[in-house]
Design a protein around this motif. Structure first.
Motif, PDB file in Angstrom:
ATOM      1  N   SER A  76       0.813  -1.227  -0.033  1.00 20.56           N
ATOM      2  CA  SER A  76      -0.041   0.074   0.014  1.00 20.56           C
ATOM      3  C   SER A  76       0.968   1.296   0.004  1.00 20.56           C
ATOM      4  CB  SER A  76      -0.864  -0.026   1.102  1.00 20.56           C
ATOM      5  OG  SER A  76      -1.643   1.164   1.501  1.00 20.56           O
ATOM      6  N   SER A  79       1.085   2.580   3.487  1.00 13.63           N
ATOM      7  CA  SER A  79       1.732   1.693   4.645  1.00 13.63           C
ATOM      8  C   SER A  79       3.032   2.221   5.013  1.00 13.63           C
ATOM      9  CB  SER A  79       1.643   0.213   4.081  1.00 13.63           C
ATOM     10  OG  SER A  79       2.327  -0.598   4.988  1.00 13.63           O
ATOM     11  N   HIS A 141     -10.970  -7.901   7.953  1.00 12.28           N
ATOM     12  CA  HIS A 141      -9.959  -7.972   7.240  1.00 12.28           C
ATOM     13  C   HIS A 141      -9.721  -9.702   7.157  1.00 12.28           C
ATOM     14  CE1 HIS A 141      -5.876  -7.571   5.525  1.00 12.28           C
ATOM     15  NE2 HIS A 141      -5.086  -8.292   6.444  1.00 12.28           N
ATOM     16  N   THR A 188      -2.738  -6.830   3.626  1.00  8.22           N
ATOM     17  CA  THR A 188      -2.751  -5.378   3.689  1.00  8.22           C
ATOM     18  C   THR A 188      -1.227  -5.421   4.637  1.00  8.22           C
ATOM     19  OG1 THR A 188      -4.945  -4.782   3.920  1.00  8.22           O
ATOM     20  CG2 THR A 188      -3.230  -3.362   5.406  1.00  8.22           C
TER      21      THR A 188
END
Length: 305
Positions: A76, A79, A141, A188
């Motif tokens: 990401s 991130s 998630h 993620t």
């Protein structure tokens, strides 16, 4: 003990602090450090050698991980995690076959006591052992990753005891890459999501004291009511403190109650006395955040006994 860590040239300082804390609190142990990196600069290798070999009389080995292996992995733009985190997925093909078990440690943590009991945890027949994670939106998630965290749990990979014999037979590298290809739009937390996707049913969960990650120090901890008393007790006996949020101790906006311990070990390195700059805007942010936490308008840190 065989310790593994991953770093690049940008994270060398923090790797040095982590290793200093580890070796300072485990002087009676025979420790071999395995560093996974992308062709680290010679001067950085020398700094690490100076700590591990010269100061603490332990052993250190370096392994080159070609960053092209992880270049296309999910990452990401927002991130704070680096693609370096994926390096540990290649430990079975990089480390010698004579190494059967390793303890992986992230560079954004400090070791405050002996890890002998952790190292001696029996993981025969298990791929790994780790501490349960806790964060907002974890159930949703995990559902996307097809991980049943309610039944089996979801672990944090800042500290992991790996059974390399199990992982070699399992074919970790091949299966990890396949999982990434299948779930890339849902990944993620980098390798943490991958390892949970592969092993959440087989993992052995460790006491929280071996990975006191950031959320456990917060007012809202995102753990069930039955676990709260366990967390409170574990916080009294820290072994590894993991600064797992994006606001690290070396940054001006870190409010973690154990930040001072990070500087304690930093001051044992060549960066002794170094502290982050504190511009006015960051001071104002800190005051605002502390006030919001006091008024329970933000999920701030709890006071430590």
């Amino acid at each position: 003990m065989d310790i593994v860590c991953s770093t690049d040239d940008n994270y060398i300082k923090y790797c040095c602090v982590m290793l200093t804390s580890l070796l300072e609190n485990n002087k009676a142990e025979n420790i071999t450090v395995h560093v996974l990196g992308d062709n680290l600069e010679k001067k950085h290798k020398e700094v690490l050698r100076d700590i591990v070999e010269t100061r603490y009389r332990q052993r250190i080995f370096f392994y080159i991980i070609d960053n092209k292996l992880v270049k296309g992995f999910p990452n990401s733009a927002h991130s704070y995690l680096s693609l370096v985190a994926y390096y540990r997925l290649f430990i079975t093909s990089v480390l010698p076959a004579t190494v059967h078990k390793v303890l992986y440690l992230d560079c954004d943590l400090i070791v405050t006591h002996s890890i002998k009991d952790l190292w001696n945890v029996d993981i025969v027949g298990r791929p790994l052992a780790a501490v349960k994670d806790a964060h907002k939106g974890m159930k949703e998630h995990c559902a996307l990753l097809e991980v049943d965290c309610v039944r089996y749990g979801y672990f944090n990979t800042g500290v992991v005891l790996f059974n390399l014999d199990y992982l070699r037979e399992y074919g970790l590298e091949h299966r990890a890459i396949r999982f990434i290809d299948e779930k890339r739009q849902y990944i993620t937390f980098h390798d943490q999501d991958v390892l949970n996707g592969l092993f959440h049913k087989q993992a052995l969960f460790l006491p929280y004291r071996y990975n006191l990650h950031d959320r456990l120090y917060r007012r809202k901890r995102y753990v069930d009511a039955e676990t709260l008393p366990v967390v409170r007790e574990e916080l009294k006996h820290p072994v590894i403190i993991h600064f797992s949020s994006g606001k690290k101790p070396w940054k001006s906006r870190c409010l973690h109650p154990c930040r001072y311990l990070y500087f304690h070990y930093l001051d044992m390195t060549v960066w002794q006395g170094e502290r982050p700059d504190m511009p006015l805007k960051d001071r104002l942010w800190r005051w605002n955040r502390l006030l919001a936490s006091f008024l329970h308008l933000a999920n701030g840190y709890r006071k430590q006994n």
